[in-house]
Design a protein around this motif. Structure first.
Motif, PDB file in Angstrom:
ATOM      1  N   ILE A  44       0.840  -1.206   0.000  1.00 13.12           N
ATOM      2  CA  ILE A  44       0.000   0.000   0.000  1.00 13.12           C
ATOM      3  C   ILE A  44       0.872   1.251   0.000  1.00 13.12           C
ATOM      4  O   ILE A  44       0.637   2.186  -0.772  1.00 13.12           O
ATOM      5  CB  ILE A  44      -0.968  -0.025   1.202  1.00 13.12           C
ATOM      6  CG1 ILE A  44      -1.986  -1.155   1.015  1.00 13.12           C
ATOM      7  CG2 ILE A  44      -1.663   1.326   1.371  1.00 13.12           C
ATOM      8  CD1 ILE A  44      -2.775  -1.508   2.262  1.00 13.12           C
ATOM      9  N   SER A  45       1.880   1.268   0.824  1.00 10.86           N
ATOM     10  CA  SER A  45       2.792   2.411   0.889  1.00 10.86           C
ATOM     11  C   SER A  45       3.554   2.593  -0.424  1.00 10.86           C
ATOM     12  O   SER A  45       3.715   3.708  -0.914  1.00 10.86           O
ATOM     13  CB  SER A  45       3.769   2.222   2.049  1.00 10.86           C
ATOM     14  OG  SER A  45       4.644   3.298   2.150  1.00 10.86           O
ATOM     15  N   LEU A  46       4.003   1.486  -0.982  1.00 10.84           N
ATOM     16  CA  LEU A  46       4.745   1.526  -2.237  1.00 10.84           C
ATOM     17  C   LEU A  46       3.881   2.066  -3.379  1.00 10.84           C
ATOM     18  O   LEU A  46       4.338   2.869  -4.188  1.00 10.84           O
ATOM     19  CB  LEU A  46       5.252   0.121  -2.565  1.00 10.84           C
ATOM     20  CG  LEU A  46       6.289  -0.044  -3.647  1.00 10.84           C
ATOM     21  CD1 LEU A  46       7.568   0.702  -3.294  1.00 10.84           C
ATOM     22  CD2 LEU A  46       6.601  -1.531  -3.841  1.00 10.84           C
ATOM     23  N   SER A  47       2.629   1.653  -3.413  1.00  9.26           N
ATOM     24  CA  SER A  47       1.746   2.064  -4.507  1.00  9.26           C
ATOM     25  C   SER A  47       1.497   3.564  -4.509  1.00  9.26           C
ATOM     26  O   SER A  47       1.265   4.150  -5.567  1.00  9.26           O
ATOM     27  CB  SER A  47       0.419   1.310  -4.446  1.00  9.26           C
ATOM     28  OG  SER A  47      -0.354   1.760  -3.355  1.00  9.26           O
ATOM     29  N   ASP A  48       1.557   4.183  -3.333  1.00  8.37           N
ATOM     30  CA  ASP A  48       1.374   5.631  -3.247  1.00  8.37           C
ATOM     31  C   ASP A  48       2.598   6.406  -3.736  1.00  8.37           C
ATOM     32  O   ASP A  48       2.500   7.588  -4.017  1.00  8.37           O
ATOM     33  CB  ASP A  48       1.098   6.049  -1.793  1.00  8.37           C
ATOM     34  CG  ASP A  48      -0.253   5.578  -1.299  1.00  8.37           C
ATOM     35  OD1 ASP A  48      -1.139   5.312  -2.134  1.00  8.37           O
ATOM     36  OD2 ASP A  48      -0.422   5.463  -0.072  1.00  8.37           O
ATOM     37  N   ARG A  49       3.740   5.758  -3.802  1.00  7.02           N
ATOM     38  CA  ARG A  49       4.996   6.452  -4.092  1.00  7.02           C
ATOM     39  C   ARG A  49       5.605   6.141  -5.453  1.00  7.02           C
ATOM     40  O   ARG A  49       6.535   6.819  -5.873  1.00  7.02           O
ATOM     41  CB  ARG A  49       6.031   6.072  -3.028  1.00  7.02           C
ATOM     42  CG  ARG A  49       5.599   6.461  -1.641  1.00  7.02           C
ATOM     43  CD  ARG A  49       6.592   5.937  -0.648  1.00  7.02           C
ATOM     44  NE  ARG A  49       6.197   6.272   0.703  1.00  7.02           N
ATOM     45  CZ  ARG A  49       7.007   6.246   1.728  1.00  7.02           C
ATOM     46  NH1 ARG A  49       8.268   5.901   1.573  1.00  7.02           N
ATOM     47  NH2 ARG A  49       6.583   6.553   2.927  1.00  7.02           N
ATOM     48  N   ILE A  50       5.133   5.100  -6.111  1.00  5.30           N
ATOM     49  CA  ILE A  50       5.780   4.643  -7.338  1.00  5.30           C
ATOM     50  C   ILE A  50       4.881   4.855  -8.555  1.00  5.30           C
ATOM     51  O   ILE A  50       3.774   4.337  -8.615  1.00  5.30           O
ATOM     52  CB  ILE A  50       6.163   3.145  -7.231  1.00  5.30           C
ATOM     53  CG1 ILE A  50       7.104   2.887  -6.071  1.00  5.30           C
ATOM     54  CG2 ILE A  50       6.746   2.632  -8.549  1.00  5.30           C
ATOM     55  CD1 ILE A  50       8.462   3.552  -6.175  1.00  5.30           C
ATOM     56  N   ASN A  51       5.379   5.633  -9.508  1.00  7.93           N
ATOM     57  CA  ASN A  51       4.695   5.810 -10.787  1.00  7.93           C
ATOM     58  C   ASN A  51       5.510   5.245 -11.938  1.00  7.93           C
ATOM     59  O   ASN A  51       5.064   5.228 -13.066  1.00  7.93           O
ATOM     60  CB  ASN A  51       4.408   7.288 -11.044  1.00  7.93           C
ATOM     61  CG  ASN A  51       3.363   7.825 -10.097  1.00  7.93           C
ATOM     62  OD1 ASN A  51       2.341   7.190  -9.877  1.00  7.93           O
ATOM     63  ND2 ASN A  51       3.619   8.980  -9.516  1.00  7.93           N
ATOM     64  N   GLY A  52       6.732   4.818 -11.631  1.00  3.09           N
ATOM     65  CA  GLY A  52       7.620   4.249 -12.631  1.00  3.09           C
ATOM     66  C   GLY A  52       8.922   3.860 -11.967  1.00  3.09           C
ATOM     67  O   GLY A  52       9.134   4.117 -10.779  1.00  3.09           O
ATOM     68  N   LEU A  53       9.800   3.254 -12.720  1.00  4.59           N
ATOM     69  CA  LEU A  53      11.066   2.790 -12.158  1.00  4.59           C
ATOM     70  C   LEU A  53      11.891   3.916 -11.539  1.00  4.59           C
ATOM     71  O   LEU A  53      12.570   3.721 -10.543  1.00  4.59           O
ATOM     72  CB  LEU A  53      11.903   2.090 -13.233  1.00  4.59           C
ATOM     73  CG  LEU A  53      11.569   0.637 -13.494  1.00  4.59           C
ATOM     74  CD1 LEU A  53      12.408   0.111 -14.668  1.00  4.59           C
ATOM     75  CD2 LEU A  53      11.788  -0.215 -12.271  1.00  4.59           C
TER      76      LEU A  53
END
Length: 121
Positions: free
Chosen positions: A101-110
């Motif tokens: 959940i935390s990662l999904s909020d912060r990652i839009n690409g590599l």
């Protein structure tokens, strides 16, 4: 002590799919990063906050050749959180779900991974 199969929440399964599309990384690699991200958070995740309706992942798929490293990280965290070793799998599941959940909020690409790795506590 060793890991057994870990079941994601339905929401985390969905988010891992979205992250895979954005980064082209496999879900097991994303899940490893998510666990580390959650372990960095000093609060204790609540396993009951996450359903068990998502995908079940075997430890050898989730951790690959690094299973002993993750086992050491989790054992250290259990001790720090005053948790019993019998809670290994439930707490790993909680860290995995919270981390996704935390990662999904912060990652839009590599490219976002670089910023996240450089982030201080």
């Amino acid at each position: 002590m060793k890991f057994s199969n870990i079941t994601l929440s339905e929401h985390s399964k969905f988010l891992l799919g979205k992250l895979r599309g954005k980064t082209e990384l496999t879900p097991n690699l994303l899940a490893r990063f998510a666990i580390c991200l959650s372990l960095k958070d000093r609060s204790i995740p609540n396993p009951s906050a996450y359903d068990k309706e998502g995908q079940t992942i075997e430890p050898d798929i989730l951790f690959g050749e690094h299973e002993q490293i993750y086992l050491g990280l989790m054992k250290n965290r259990l001790k720090k959180d005053s948790k019993d070793n019998s809670e290994l799998n439930e707490m790993t599941r909680a860290h995995l779900n919270r981390g996704v959940i935390s990662l999904s909020d912060r990652i839009n690409g590599l490219g976002n991974f670089y910023k996240l790795i450089k982030e201080k506590e």
